[in-house]
Design an enzyme around this catalytic site. Sequence first.
Site, PDB file in Angstrom:
ATOM      1  N   ARG A 129      18.196 -14.404 -22.617  1.00  0.00           N
ATOM      2  CA  ARG A 129      19.445 -14.335 -21.853  1.00  0.00           C
ATOM      3  C   ARG A 129      20.636 -14.332 -22.817  1.00  0.00           C
ATOM      4  O   ARG A 129      20.730 -15.199 -23.695  1.00  0.00           O
ATOM      5  CB  ARG A 129      19.556 -15.543 -20.937  1.00  0.00           C
ATOM      6  CG  ARG A 129      20.827 -15.505 -20.154  1.00  0.00           C
ATOM      7  CD  ARG A 129      21.116 -16.815 -19.495  1.00  0.00           C
ATOM      8  NE  ARG A 129      22.403 -16.704 -18.830  1.00  0.00           N
ATOM      9  CZ  ARG A 129      23.177 -17.735 -18.563  1.00  0.00           C
ATOM     10  NH1 ARG A 129      22.808 -18.939 -18.907  1.00  0.00           N
ATOM     11  NH2 ARG A 129      24.325 -17.563 -17.963  1.00  0.00           N
TER      12      ARG A 129
ATOM     13  N   ASN B 195      16.187 -18.926 -22.608  1.00  0.00           N
ATOM     14  CA  ASN B 195      17.641 -19.106 -22.615  1.00  0.00           C
ATOM     15  C   ASN B 195      17.942 -20.140 -23.696  1.00  0.00           C
ATOM     16  O   ASN B 195      17.703 -21.331 -23.515  1.00  0.00           O
ATOM     17  CB  ASN B 195      18.079 -19.601 -21.233  1.00  0.00           C
ATOM     18  CG  ASN B 195      19.584 -19.717 -21.110  1.00  0.00           C
ATOM     19  OD1 ASN B 195      20.321 -19.533 -22.094  1.00  0.00           O
ATOM     20  ND2 ASN B 195      20.047 -20.042 -19.926  1.00  0.00           N
TER      21      ASN B 195
ATOM     22  N   GLU C 240      17.231 -16.071 -11.999  1.00  0.00           N
ATOM     23  CA  GLU C 240      17.618 -15.279 -13.169  1.00  0.00           C
ATOM     24  C   GLU C 240      16.456 -15.106 -14.136  1.00  0.00           C
ATOM     25  O   GLU C 240      16.314 -14.066 -14.770  1.00  0.00           O
ATOM     26  CB  GLU C 240      18.799 -15.971 -13.870  1.00  0.00           C
ATOM     27  CG  GLU C 240      20.084 -15.846 -13.077  1.00  0.00           C
ATOM     28  CD  GLU C 240      21.098 -16.944 -13.353  1.00  0.00           C
ATOM     29  OE1 GLU C 240      20.806 -18.121 -13.043  1.00  0.00           O
ATOM     30  OE2 GLU C 240      22.177 -16.629 -13.877  1.00  0.00           O
TER      31      GLU C 240
ATOM     32  N   HIS D 293      27.358 -14.007 -14.769  1.00  0.00           N
ATOM     33  CA  HIS D 293      26.345 -14.235 -13.720  1.00  0.00           C
ATOM     34  C   HIS D 293      25.729 -12.926 -13.210  1.00  0.00           C
ATOM     35  O   HIS D 293      25.176 -12.877 -12.105  1.00  0.00           O
ATOM     36  CB  HIS D 293      26.942 -14.943 -12.476  1.00  0.00           C
ATOM     37  CG  HIS D 293      27.375 -16.359 -12.706  1.00  0.00           C
ATOM     38  ND1 HIS D 293      28.465 -16.900 -12.067  1.00  0.00           N
ATOM     39  CD2 HIS D 293      26.877 -17.334 -13.487  1.00  0.00           C
ATOM     40  CE1 HIS D 293      28.618 -18.158 -12.445  1.00  0.00           C
ATOM     41  NE2 HIS D 293      27.663 -18.442 -13.320  1.00  0.00           N
TER      42      HIS D 293
ATOM     43  N   ARG E  87      36.361 -25.870 -13.922  1.00  0.00           N
ATOM     44  CA  ARG E  87      37.230 -24.768 -14.380  1.00  0.00           C
ATOM     45  C   ARG E  87      38.264 -24.442 -13.310  1.00  0.00           C
ATOM     46  O   ARG E  87      37.951 -24.473 -12.114  1.00  0.00           O
ATOM     47  CB  ARG E  87      36.408 -23.508 -14.656  1.00  0.00           C
ATOM     48  CG  ARG E  87      35.457 -23.611 -15.819  1.00  0.00           C
ATOM     49  CD  ARG E  87      34.921 -22.215 -16.147  1.00  0.00           C
ATOM     50  NE  ARG E  87      33.852 -22.281 -17.102  1.00  0.00           N
ATOM     51  CZ  ARG E  87      32.605 -21.851 -16.870  1.00  0.00           C
ATOM     52  NH1 ARG E  87      32.297 -21.317 -15.705  1.00  0.00           N
ATOM     53  NH2 ARG E  87      31.703 -21.944 -17.811  1.00  0.00           N
TER      54      ARG E  87
END
Length: 394
Positions: free
Chosen positions: A88, A7, A379, A177, A236
Amino acid sequence: MIILSVNAGSSSLKFTGFEMPSEDILISGVFERIGIDNSFYTIKLNGEKIRKEKSLPDHKVAFQILIDELTNNKIVSSLDEIKGIGHRIVQGGAYFNKTEIATDEVIEKIEELSSLAPLHNPAAIIGIKAAKDVMPNALQTVVFDTAFHQTMKEEEFMYAVPYTWYKEFGIRKYGAHGTSHKYVSQRMNEILGRMDTKLITCHIGNGASICAIENGKCVDTSMGLTPNAGLIMGSRCGDMDATVVTYAMEKTGMSPKEMNDVLNKQSGLLGISGISNDSRDIEDGIKNGNERCLLAQNMYVKRIVEYIAKYYVLLGGCDAIIFTAGVGENSVMTRKQVLDKLAILGIKVDNEANEVRGIEQKITTDDSKIPAYIIPTNEELMIAKDTYSLVLQG
Ligand code: ADP
């Protein structure tokens, strides 16, 4: 065979090396401050964590050091043992509905989508190019956070704005996600012993999203064109009246970029509490009688409940609710508050079972109409599994 899951950020590179198909983790770690001063890396190996200060001018050097560590620690005797590297990618737009081999054409499309993920897609491309330079014989794949959501129907992914915006600018819901929602839903199906399930997966970390999944396919998800939609998150705002944005811009004189920054980095739990984006701090604040922390937590929980309720209706029922990611796996309080507010659906929390962190566990009583589970996300493993299957396909 060894598969690396990576990643790449603009100044970082996270990696996990898996032995496949056993899925054993051989090595993991992160390079930080790449291209900046005081760079360093940490690796986890044989249960030990090592930190090394090292000049990291670019991602290629980071990959070279990773190879050195792999050989010096006798994880590989030759580079050729690394058969695949899965990268990713945050934004795959409408182009990608599954993991792909990172051909030049694919990389071009990822580049084209950079305006939708300006911090992430360009960094990932740097990572792919560096990995190709250093490990030219390994199969390089790209695993998209958006791919799992490509099964959404038009009525789920469209916004009710002029249709031409969709055609001209690609303005629609893409979600995020996806790798995590896919991983935990697959694991849930394994536990339930069947594939024909209706699941609601709650990935609640600093970033947070919920997904409605039927028969292994995403029906709807809470994130949108960007990750700033749906749930209230660490910093957020998630869903709100869109006119708040233009109204506040007129009032404050903020530019679009400044406004975007406020909505992504100074809103959510942080914006309401004025204290922190970390749910642990919010919990502490509540314990100390901080009213704004309490308000932030109540709003945060209410939004999660609203999404679960609407996905329950959308799916026409639900076989299991799954909590994952930092808050979902660790916050006993948030899970309990969410599930208690869903009591009307016949959900009953098992308070003792819920008193755990970071482990796979059923957290509802046996007579609960819908079971809820904690399933730690992985992940990196999902990326490695997808890459492994492409390597096998040759
Ligand atoms: P992301 O990947 O989106 O950055 P994570 O999934 O790693 O986020 O989640 C990080 C968040 O998890 C932290 O900001 C914190 O709010 C939450 N968290 C971690 N541990 C706990 C805990 N023990 N109790 C409550 N929240 C926790």
